[in-house]
Design a protein around this motif. Structure first.
Motif, PDB file in Angstrom:
ATOM      1  N   PRO A   1       0.816  -1.216   0.000  1.00 25.03           N
ATOM      2  CA  PRO A   1       0.000   0.000   0.000  1.00 25.03           C
ATOM      3  C   PRO A   1       0.855   1.274   0.000  1.00 25.03           C
ATOM      4  CG  PRO A   1       0.252  -0.803   2.243  1.00 25.03           C
ATOM      5  CD  PRO A   1       0.988  -1.771   1.359  1.00 25.03           C
ATOM      6  N   GLN A   2       0.168   2.383  -0.335  1.00 26.67           N
ATOM      7  CA  GLN A   2       0.762   3.708  -0.122  1.00 26.67           C
ATOM      8  C   GLN A   2       0.712   3.968   1.393  1.00 26.67           C
ATOM      9  OE1 GLN A   2       1.918   6.624  -1.925  1.00 26.67           O
ATOM     10  NE2 GLN A   2       2.118   7.420   0.158  1.00 26.67           N
ATOM     11  N   LEU A   3       1.871   4.255   2.000  1.00 26.71           N
ATOM     12  CA  LEU A   3       1.912   4.453   3.454  1.00 26.71           C
ATOM     13  C   LEU A   3       1.633   5.893   3.840  1.00 26.71           C
ATOM     14  CD1 LEU A   3       5.142   2.610   4.573  1.00 26.71           C
ATOM     15  CD2 LEU A   3       2.785   1.829   4.807  1.00 26.71           C
ATOM     16  N   ALA A   4       1.015   6.060   4.985  1.00 21.54           N
ATOM     17  CA  ALA A   4       0.805   7.423   5.512  1.00 21.54           C
ATOM     18  C   ALA A   4       1.047   7.408   7.020  1.00 21.54           C
ATOM     19  CB  ALA A   4      -0.623   7.879   5.212  1.00 21.54           C
ATOM     20  N   PHE A   5       1.535   8.539   7.517  1.00 20.62           N
ATOM     21  CA  PHE A   5       1.717   8.733   8.960  1.00 20.62           C
ATOM     22  C   PHE A   5       1.102  10.070   9.343  1.00 20.62           C
ATOM     23  CE2 PHE A   5       4.959   5.800   7.659  1.00 20.62           C
ATOM     24  CZ  PHE A   5       4.986   4.866   8.690  1.00 20.62           C
ATOM     25  N   GLU A   6       0.769  10.183  10.622  1.00 20.50           N
ATOM     26  CA  GLU A   6       0.165  11.433  11.123  1.00 20.50           C
ATOM     27  C   GLU A   6       0.954  11.932  12.309  1.00 20.50           C
ATOM     28  OE1 GLU A   6      -3.912  10.546  12.275  1.00 20.50           O
ATOM     29  OE2 GLU A   6      -3.898   9.051  10.691  1.00 20.50           O
ATOM     30  N   SER A   7       1.094  13.235  12.395  1.00 24.12           N
ATOM     31  CA  SER A   7       1.711  13.796  13.596  1.00 24.12           C
ATOM     32  C   SER A   7       1.190  15.192  13.863  1.00 24.12           C
ATOM     33  CB  SER A   7       3.231  13.866  13.436  1.00 24.12           C
ATOM     34  OG  SER A   7       3.791  14.557  14.535  1.00 24.12           O
ATOM     35  N   GLY A   8       0.951  15.454  15.132  1.00 27.54           N
ATOM     36  CA  GLY A   8       0.633  16.803  15.578  1.00 27.54           C
ATOM     37  C   GLY A   8       1.759  17.307  16.458  1.00 27.54           C
ATOM     38  N   ARG A   9       1.855  16.710  17.655  1.00 23.29           N
ATOM     39  CA  ARG A   9       2.757  17.277  18.673  1.00 23.29           C
ATOM     40  C   ARG A   9       4.230  17.260  18.281  1.00 23.29           C
ATOM     41  NH1 ARG A   9       1.222  15.094  23.667  1.00 23.29           N
ATOM     42  NH2 ARG A   9      -0.591  14.182  22.682  1.00 23.29           N
ATOM     43  N   TYR A  10       4.681  16.205  17.579  1.00 19.14           N
ATOM     44  CA  TYR A  10       6.105  16.168  17.243  1.00 19.14           C
ATOM     45  C   TYR A  10       6.458  17.338  16.314  1.00 19.14           C
ATOM     46  CZ  TYR A  10      10.698  14.264  16.081  1.00 19.14           C
ATOM     47  OH  TYR A  10      12.067  14.089  15.935  1.00 19.14           O
ATOM     48  N   LEU A  11       5.522  17.663  15.415  1.00 20.40           N
ATOM     49  CA  LEU A  11       5.803  18.715  14.437  1.00 20.40           C
ATOM     50  C   LEU A  11       5.769  20.105  15.052  1.00 20.40           C
ATOM     51  CD1 LEU A  11       3.824  17.233  11.412  1.00 20.40           C
ATOM     52  CD2 LEU A  11       6.311  17.455  11.622  1.00 20.40           C
ATOM     53  N   THR A  12       4.749  20.379  15.863  1.00 14.34           N
ATOM     54  CA  THR A  12       4.596  21.778  16.308  1.00 14.34           C
ATOM     55  C   THR A  12       4.979  22.004  17.774  1.00 14.34           C
ATOM     56  OG1 THR A  12       2.250  21.344  16.758  1.00 14.34           O
ATOM     57  CG2 THR A  12       2.789  22.391  14.662  1.00 14.34           C
ATOM     58  N   GLY A  13       5.166  20.917  18.543  1.00 13.64           N
ATOM     59  CA  GLY A  13       5.355  21.100  19.990  1.00 13.64           C
ATOM     60  C   GLY A  13       6.484  22.046  20.361  1.00 13.64           C
ATOM     61  N   ASP A  14       7.670  21.793  19.825  1.00 14.70           N
ATOM     62  CA  ASP A  14       8.800  22.583  20.341  1.00 14.70           C
ATOM     63  C   ASP A  14       9.004  23.905  19.623  1.00 14.70           C
ATOM     64  OD1 ASP A  14      10.288  22.033  18.068  1.00 14.70           O
ATOM     65  OD2 ASP A  14      11.940  21.068  19.125  1.00 14.70           O
ATOM     66  N   CYS A  15       8.143  24.217  18.657  1.00 11.40           N
ATOM     67  CA  CYS A  15       8.269  25.541  18.025  1.00 11.40           C
ATOM     68  C   CYS A  15       7.555  26.613  18.841  1.00 11.40           C
ATOM     69  CB  CYS A  15       7.756  25.525  16.582  1.00 11.40           C
ATOM     70  SG  CYS A  15       5.978  25.725  16.425  1.00 11.40           S
ATOM     71  N   GLY A  16       6.775  26.202  19.856  1.00 13.12           N
ATOM     72  CA  GLY A  16       5.957  27.175  20.584  1.00 13.12           C
ATOM     73  C   GLY A  16       6.436  27.444  22.007  1.00 13.12           C
ATOM     74  N   THR A  17       6.423  28.718  22.372  1.00 17.10           N
ATOM     75  CA  THR A  17       6.776  29.143  23.731  1.00 17.10           C
ATOM     76  C   THR A  17       5.707  30.118  24.195  1.00 17.10           C
ATOM     77  OG1 THR A  17       9.115  28.972  23.168  1.00 17.10           O
ATOM     78  CG2 THR A  17       8.576  30.285  25.118  1.00 17.10           C
ATOM     79  N   LEU A  18       5.306  29.997  25.437  1.00 16.93           N
ATOM     80  CA  LEU A  18       4.342  30.954  25.984  1.00 16.93           C
ATOM     81  C   LEU A  18       5.071  31.925  26.913  1.00 16.93           C
ATOM     82  CD1 LEU A  18       1.462  31.987  26.578  1.00 16.93           C
ATOM     83  CD2 LEU A  18       1.324  30.230  28.376  1.00 16.93           C
ATOM     84  N   VAL A  19       4.897  33.205  26.644  1.00 18.16           N
ATOM     85  CA  VAL A  19       5.506  34.223  27.499  1.00 18.16           C
ATOM     86  C   VAL A  19       4.386  34.882  28.300  1.00 18.16           C
ATOM     87  CG1 VAL A  19       6.975  36.274  27.551  1.00 18.16           C
ATOM     88  CG2 VAL A  19       7.214  34.629  25.674  1.00 18.16           C
TER      89      VAL A  19
END
Ligand SMILES: Cc1ncc(COP(=O)(O)O)c(C=O)c1O
Length: 419
Positions: free
Chosen positions: A262-280
């Motif tokens: 098959p054509q493979l697919a993967f999903e990610s939310g937190r790994y992609l965007t987690g460490d780009c964000g900081t709350l001040v």
């Protein structure tokens, strides 16, 4: 906080989410390198629906969008995705949501039950189209994760044995075409080997289901589970053995996968965007009560960590990024009128004073929109997207602050709305 965050807080105010596209790009690069190059990558907008983050992943990495609501579809479209680039997932999709999705060109759905498949089919029929569907399978038990979604009794997916026994009923739903299987057994896996084992289990289940049901595996979405620290200092894991372990498992169970079957697919939310964000955020007041210190901030569970009250996401406590943190022990609280608005207790901190800024790292995923945004009706935190040192967009979510009052019309008259 660093001078950079101080400058941004001075310019845009606090509480302020800062998303750095350079860090996002690095995360996407690292995840791509950990997966077979043939695989499609879906960005899960539930982690952060900010259109500019989604757009960056689309343009720079060819990511598609994994969405679960009309709102996420709208965010994906604002980020440049077409409906055809979206995978619509989630249990208990309503007819109205499916209607919006089909109207906007979404043609790939993950269905989580026979009833869900039939709902998709009915709307597709009403629009004279055929919807491609992946059946989300609930396979066998697996490894430890902070959030486990299947491999146990679950509202998610169809139990593999049920799918095998009842496959004919799935296959005959009009205006749907079964294209393959979807797995998403866990989120935030603790160890790299857990991911490899989980993917291997899913691949084995997929191969067996395909043999026993006759379902041709055009697409196999193996889900994700890629981990990242949340609201505490720490580094995103780099997966060094995942690709080799995964390809070995695929070679064993699905030997044609390199040819796209098959054509493979993967999903990610937190790994992609987690460490780009900081709350001040800013200390409003430091106060003492009966020998205990409380640090009151201008941000609380309305800005970050709202889901922790529901026992999700936060195993421990929110930990700011302090360099010198042993001057005092404090309870870190937000501004809301509830004792639940507590980020951390017995936390070692430097001596803090009214007006000081503090930053919480690793909050680009499940930050603002996973919080109790409307609780106590405070203003919603501003979000600024930067590329390196340069701010490129400043945004703020809008919730209606007033309530729409719907008049119940007398029989035979049109409804009117006053605000
Ligand atoms: C079906 C599905 N896909 C993707 C995700 C995203 O998970 P994560 O942000 O941990 O990558 C989730 C999370 O709950 C999910 O349920």
């Amino acid at each position: 906080v660093t001078d950079r965050y101080r400058a941004l807080a001075d310019e845009f105010g606090t509480p302020l989410y800062v998303y750095d596209l350079d860090r996002l790009t690095q995360a996407a690069h690292d995840l791509r390198a950990a997966l077979p190059p043939e695989a499609a990558l879906y960005y899960s907008l539930k982690a952060n629906p900010h259109p500019l983050l989604a757009s960056e992943l689309r343009v720079a990495f060819g990511a598609c969008a994994e969405i679960s609501s009309s709102g996420e579809l709208a965010a994906a479209e604002t980020g440049g995705f077409t409906g055809a680039e979206c995978l619509y997932t989630g249990p208990a999709k309503t007819r109205e949501e499916i209607e919006v999705a089909i109207t906007h060109g979404v043609r790939l759905f993950s269905v989580e039950s026979l009833a869900d498949l039939r709902r998709v089919g009915r709307v597709a029929a009403a629009h004279g189209v055929v919807a491609d569907c992946l059946v989300r399978a609930n396979g066998t038990t697996g490894s430890a994760a902070s959030i486990r979604m299947s491999g146990t009794a679950s509202r998610f997916g169809v139990d593999a044995d049920v799918l095998e026994a009842e496959y004919e009923r799935f296959a005959e739903v009009p205006n749907t075409r079964l294209r393959g299987l979807h797995f998403f057994p866990l989120s935030n896996a603790r160890h790299e080997q857990d991911l490899v084992d989980e993917f291997a289990r899913s691949a084995a289940t997929a191969a067996s289901l395909s043999v026993h049901t006759g379902l041709a595996l055009g697409i196999l979405d193996l889900g994700g589970g890629f981990a990242t620290p949340y609201a505490e200092p720490g580094d995103r894991p780099r997966y060094r053995t995942l690709r080799a372990g995964l390809t070995a498992a695929l070679d064993e169970h699905l030997p044609q996968w390199r040819n796209g079957t098959p054509q493979l697919a993967f999903e990610s939310g937190r790994y992609l965007t987690g460490d780009c964000g900081t709350l001040v955020c800013r200390v409003t007041e430091v106060k003492r009560s009966r020998g205990k210190e409380f640090t009151l901030l201008d941000a609380g569970i309305n800005v970050l960590g709202g889901m922790s009250g529901l026992g999700r996401l936060l195993a421990g406590q929110i930990r700011p990024d302090f360099t010198d943190a042993d001057a005092a022990t404090t309870t870190l609280t937000g501004p809301l009128c509830t004792p639940a608005d507590t980020w951390a207790s017995k936390l070692s901190v430097p001596a803090l004073h009214d007006g000081d800024l503090i930053s919480i790292p690793n909050v680009g995923a499940y930050g603002l929109t996973a919080s109790l945004l409307a609780f106590l009706s405070r203003p919603i935190a501003t979000e600024v997207v930067v590329r390196g040192e340069v701010p490129i967009a400043v945004t703020r979510h809008e919730l209606r602050s007033s309530t729409r009052i719907f008049d119940v019309p007398p029989a035979g008259q049109e409804s009117t709305v006053s605000v």
